[in-house]
Motif scaffolding. Structure first.
Motif, PDB file in Angstrom:
ATOM      1  N   GLY A   1       0.722  -1.243  -0.101  1.00 62.60           N
ATOM      2  CA  GLY A   1      -0.136  -0.014  -0.036  1.00 62.60           C
ATOM      3  C   GLY A   1       0.965   1.354   0.119  1.00 62.60           C
ATOM      4  N   ILE A   2       1.706   1.238   0.964  1.00 62.46           N
ATOM      5  CA  ILE A   2       2.577   2.495   0.974  1.00 62.46           C
ATOM      6  C   ILE A   2       3.517   2.719  -0.053  1.00 62.46           C
ATOM      7  CG2 ILE A   2       4.198   1.552   2.496  1.00 62.46           C
ATOM      8  CD1 ILE A   2       3.155   5.382   2.272  1.00 62.46           C
TER       9      ILE A   2
ATOM     10  N   GLY B   1      -1.595  -0.333  -7.124  1.00 61.46           N
ATOM     11  CA  GLY B   1      -1.480   0.797  -7.758  1.00 61.46           C
ATOM     12  C   GLY B   1      -2.526   1.311  -8.453  1.00 61.46           C
ATOM     13  N   VAL B   2      -3.253   0.417  -9.151  1.00 59.67           N
ATOM     14  CA  VAL B   2      -4.495   0.718 -10.119  1.00 59.67           C
ATOM     15  C   VAL B   2      -5.585   1.072  -9.201  1.00 59.67           C
ATOM     16  CG1 VAL B   2      -6.200  -0.361 -11.441  1.00 59.67           C
ATOM     17  CG2 VAL B   2      -3.790  -0.829 -11.734  1.00 59.67           C
ATOM     18  N   LYS B   3      -5.958   0.511  -7.948  1.00 60.13           N
ATOM     19  CA  LYS B   3      -6.894   0.698  -6.863  1.00 60.13           C
ATOM     20  C   LYS B   3      -6.456   2.160  -6.219  1.00 60.13           C
ATOM     21  CE  LYS B   3      -7.947  -3.929  -5.810  1.00 60.13           C
ATOM     22  NZ  LYS B   3      -8.374  -5.041  -4.735  1.00 60.13           N
TER      23      LYS B   3
ATOM     24  N   MET C   1      -7.753   8.251  -6.751  1.00 57.47           N
ATOM     25  CA  MET C   1      -7.200   9.529  -6.752  1.00 57.47           C
ATOM     26  C   MET C   1      -8.013  10.191  -7.955  1.00 57.47           C
ATOM     27  SD  MET C   1      -3.532   8.919  -5.816  1.00 57.47           S
ATOM     28  CE  MET C   1      -2.920   8.217  -4.235  1.00 57.47           C
ATOM     29  N   GLY C   2      -8.722   9.530  -8.894  1.00 56.74           N
ATOM     30  CA  GLY C   2      -9.209  10.094  -9.955  1.00 56.74           C
ATOM     31  C   GLY C   2      -8.772   9.973 -11.236  1.00 56.74           C
ATOM     32  N   CYS C   3      -7.460   9.257 -11.507  1.00 59.46           N
ATOM     33  CA  CYS C   3      -6.815   9.158 -12.503  1.00 59.46           C
ATOM     34  C   CYS C   3      -7.339   8.123 -13.530  1.00 59.46           C
ATOM     35  CB  CYS C   3      -5.239   8.663 -12.177  1.00 59.46           C
ATOM     36  SG  CYS C   3      -4.537   9.609 -10.875  1.00 59.46           S
TER      37      CYS C   3
ATOM     38  N   CYS D   1      -6.880   4.648   2.619  1.00 62.04           N
ATOM     39  CA  CYS D   1      -7.472   3.207   1.919  1.00 62.04           C
ATOM     40  C   CYS D   1      -8.786   3.059   2.599  1.00 62.04           C
ATOM     41  CB  CYS D   1      -6.386   2.183   2.241  1.00 62.04           C
ATOM     42  SG  CYS D   1      -5.123   2.260   0.986  1.00 62.04           S
ATOM     43  N   ALA D   2      -8.911   3.333   4.046  1.00 61.49           N
ATOM     44  CA  ALA D   2     -10.077   3.173   4.561  1.00 61.49           C
ATOM     45  C   ALA D   2     -11.235   3.912   4.151  1.00 61.49           C
ATOM     46  CB  ALA D   2     -10.017   3.521   6.382  1.00 61.49           C
ATOM     47  N   GLU D   3     -11.052   5.363   3.762  1.00 62.83           N
ATOM     48  CA  GLU D   3     -11.832   6.035   3.561  1.00 62.83           C
ATOM     49  C   GLU D   3     -12.322   5.643   2.003  1.00 62.83           C
ATOM     50  OE1 GLU D   3     -12.242  10.898   1.921  1.00 62.83           O
ATOM     51  OE2 GLU D   3     -10.697  10.045   3.084  1.00 62.83           O
ATOM     52  N   HIS D   4     -11.518   5.255   1.359  1.00 61.09           N
ATOM     53  CA  HIS D   4     -11.764   4.871  -0.400  1.00 61.09           C
ATOM     54  C   HIS D   4     -12.293   3.372  -0.455  1.00 61.09           C
ATOM     55  CE1 HIS D   4     -11.253   9.155  -1.855  1.00 61.09           C
ATOM     56  NE2 HIS D   4     -10.287   8.983  -0.861  1.00 61.09           N
ATOM     57  N   LYS D   5     -12.185   2.644   0.865  1.00 64.10           N
ATOM     58  CA  LYS D   5     -12.558   1.107   0.828  1.00 64.10           C
ATOM     59  C   LYS D   5     -11.585   0.477  -0.068  1.00 64.10           C
ATOM     60  CE  LYS D   5     -17.362   1.816   2.285  1.00 64.10           C
ATOM     61  NZ  LYS D   5     -17.285   3.098   2.598  1.00 64.10           N
ATOM     62  N   ILE D   6     -10.278   0.744  -0.118  1.00 62.42           N
ATOM     63  CA  ILE D   6      -9.469   0.014  -0.743  1.00 62.42           C
ATOM     64  C   ILE D   6      -8.709  -1.301  -0.295  1.00 62.42           C
ATOM     65  CG2 ILE D   6      -7.340   0.330  -2.017  1.00 62.42           C
ATOM     66  CD1 ILE D   6      -7.490   3.316  -2.409  1.00 62.42           C
ATOM     67  N   VAL D   7      -9.204  -2.225  -0.937  1.00 59.92           N
ATOM     68  CA  VAL D   7      -8.654  -3.671  -0.236  1.00 59.92           C
ATOM     69  C   VAL D   7      -7.699  -4.366  -1.168  1.00 59.92           C
ATOM     70  CG1 VAL D   7      -9.719  -5.938   0.757  1.00 59.92           C
ATOM     71  CG2 VAL D   7     -11.008  -3.661   0.913  1.00 59.92           C
ATOM     72  N   PRO D   8      -6.725  -4.770  -0.680  1.00 61.02           N
ATOM     73  CA  PRO D   8      -5.782  -5.693  -1.486  1.00 61.02           C
ATOM     74  C   PRO D   8      -6.637  -6.975  -1.902  1.00 61.02           C
ATOM     75  CG  PRO D   8      -4.915  -5.689   0.577  1.00 61.02           C
ATOM     76  CD  PRO D   8      -6.199  -4.614   0.637  1.00 61.02           C
TER      77      PRO D   8
END
Length: 368
Positions: free
Chosen positions: A175-176, A209-211, A216-218, A324-331
């Motif tokens: 993640g980082i 990276g994709v997530k 981020m809107g890319c 990641c928590a705010e945007h619900k990003i899960v690996p």
């Protein structure tokens, strides 16, 4: 983390030589000092860096060693001067456990670039960190494939309440690693709307990276060896570009604002750099030991930048967890028993592991 070589009480999975068969080992951890946090490890992710550190790829020769720097657990004790953590807190520890904390880099939250940074495993533990660490000084650190750790609160992170502990540790590496360059080049430059991001490689890092870039809107394109992962990329909202297709690469000339190259094997970067816009940046993330070849002229005429990126500092890592928590990003991940960890390690060495990050349920260590 700091290790007492002849101590007792901590059970771990360790590699005893470059064959990388993981076996049960016992050692000690230091007692909790005034500024320390002791953690019972619940889960630890298995990263490809663990393999490179154990099989000789990176020249390390410190055995036996317990790898693991994707750690999530529960605080079991805190030192008298610890203010940000309490017993029972959900926490994580990532790729580093010490730095000098006095240099300009440390003061700027860039502990990951401090010359005295100690990695979670494989670094000789430094002197001067407290009387409780004296027996650990000079012995190499051992990581999160273990039952518990003791570490300075400075390098401990709060796991957000909405985040599942099973995958929280993965974010402290994958993640980082991906968030930091995207933060530099996207978030800190006004956000990602209209920005074109290329991700080279679509394993665990590439998927993260994709997530992150999508959150981020890319606009995101996966750059892969073939089109076998086109459907998987599409499912995450990304396009796919095959870098072996010379015509497709030529057609992508000056497309990307940023390219994140996650591939850790030797590969040509010159053709990939040609897909950068004028002033674009290519970020090397994969740990390739051999030097790359790239023409100065293509970089001169494109005013391109080639840079490296190594995880992130302490403040940025907590920012990443919260993002990641705010945007619900899960690996992508799967939980495995400790008895299956050695076989999965061999699969990673052979290149047979899938893109799902294996996460060891450390409670199963007791069953070995």
């Amino acid at each position: 983390m700091a290790t007492i070589k002849d101590g007792k009480g901590t059970i771990a999975l360790a590699a005893f030589d470059t064959s990388c068969e993981l076996k049960r080992m016992e050692f000690g951890r230091p007692e909790v000092g005034p500024n320390d946090v002791a953690i019972d490890i619940q889960y630890c992710g298995m990263c490809h860096s663990d393999v490179h550190a154990c099989n000789g790829d990176w020249g390390f020769d410190k055995f036996p060693i317990a790898p693991g720097h994707e750690i999530a657990g529960i605080v079991k004790a805190v030192g008298a001067d610890v203010k940000d953590f309490k017993v029972g807190d959900r926490v994580g520890v990532g790729c580093m456990v010490e730095s000098c904390r006095a240099c300009d880099l440390c003061k700027d939250g860039l502990e990951n670039h401090c010359p005295d940074m100690a990695q979670t495993y494989s670094s000789d533990f430094p002197a001067g960190k407290g009387a409780n660490y004296e027996k650990a000084v000079g012995h190499h650190t051992n990581g999160g494939y273990s039952s518990d750790i003791t570490v300075s609160e400075h390098f401990v992170f709060h796991v957000p309440k909405s985040m599942d502990m099973k995958y929280a540790g993965i974010l402290l590496c994958a993640g980082i690693t991906m968030f930091s360059p995207l933060n530099r080049h996207i978030l800190q430059n006004g956000g990602g709307k209209g920005e074109q991001v290329g991700i080279v490689g679509f394993g665990g890092l590439g998927q993260m990276g994709v997530k992150l870039a999508k959150a981020m809107g890319c606009d995101v394109t996966v750059i892969s060896r073939n089109n076998k992962k086109a459907a998987a990329a599409k499912s995450l909202g990304a396009k796919l570009l095959v870098h072996a297709d010379e015509e497709a690469i030529k057609a992508a000339y000056r497309t990307f604002d940023v390219i994140l190259d996650t591939v850790s094997a030797v590969h040509p970067v010159g053709p990939l750099a040609n897909t950068l816009k004028v002033g674009g940046t290519m970020v090397l993330i994969g740990g390739v030991a051999k030097p790359f070849e790239i023409s100065a002229f293509q970089m001169l005429f494109g005013r391109q930048r080639l840079e490296g990126s190594l995880i992130g500092g302490v403040p940025e890592t907590q920012q990443m967890l919260d993002f990641c928590a705010e945007h619900k990003i899960v690996p992508e991940y799967k939980v495995i028993h400790a008895k299956d960890a050695s076989a999965h390690f061999q699969d990673m060495i052979a290149g047979n592991a899938d893109a799902q990050r294996a996460v060891i349920d450390m409670s199963t260590l007791a069953e070995l």
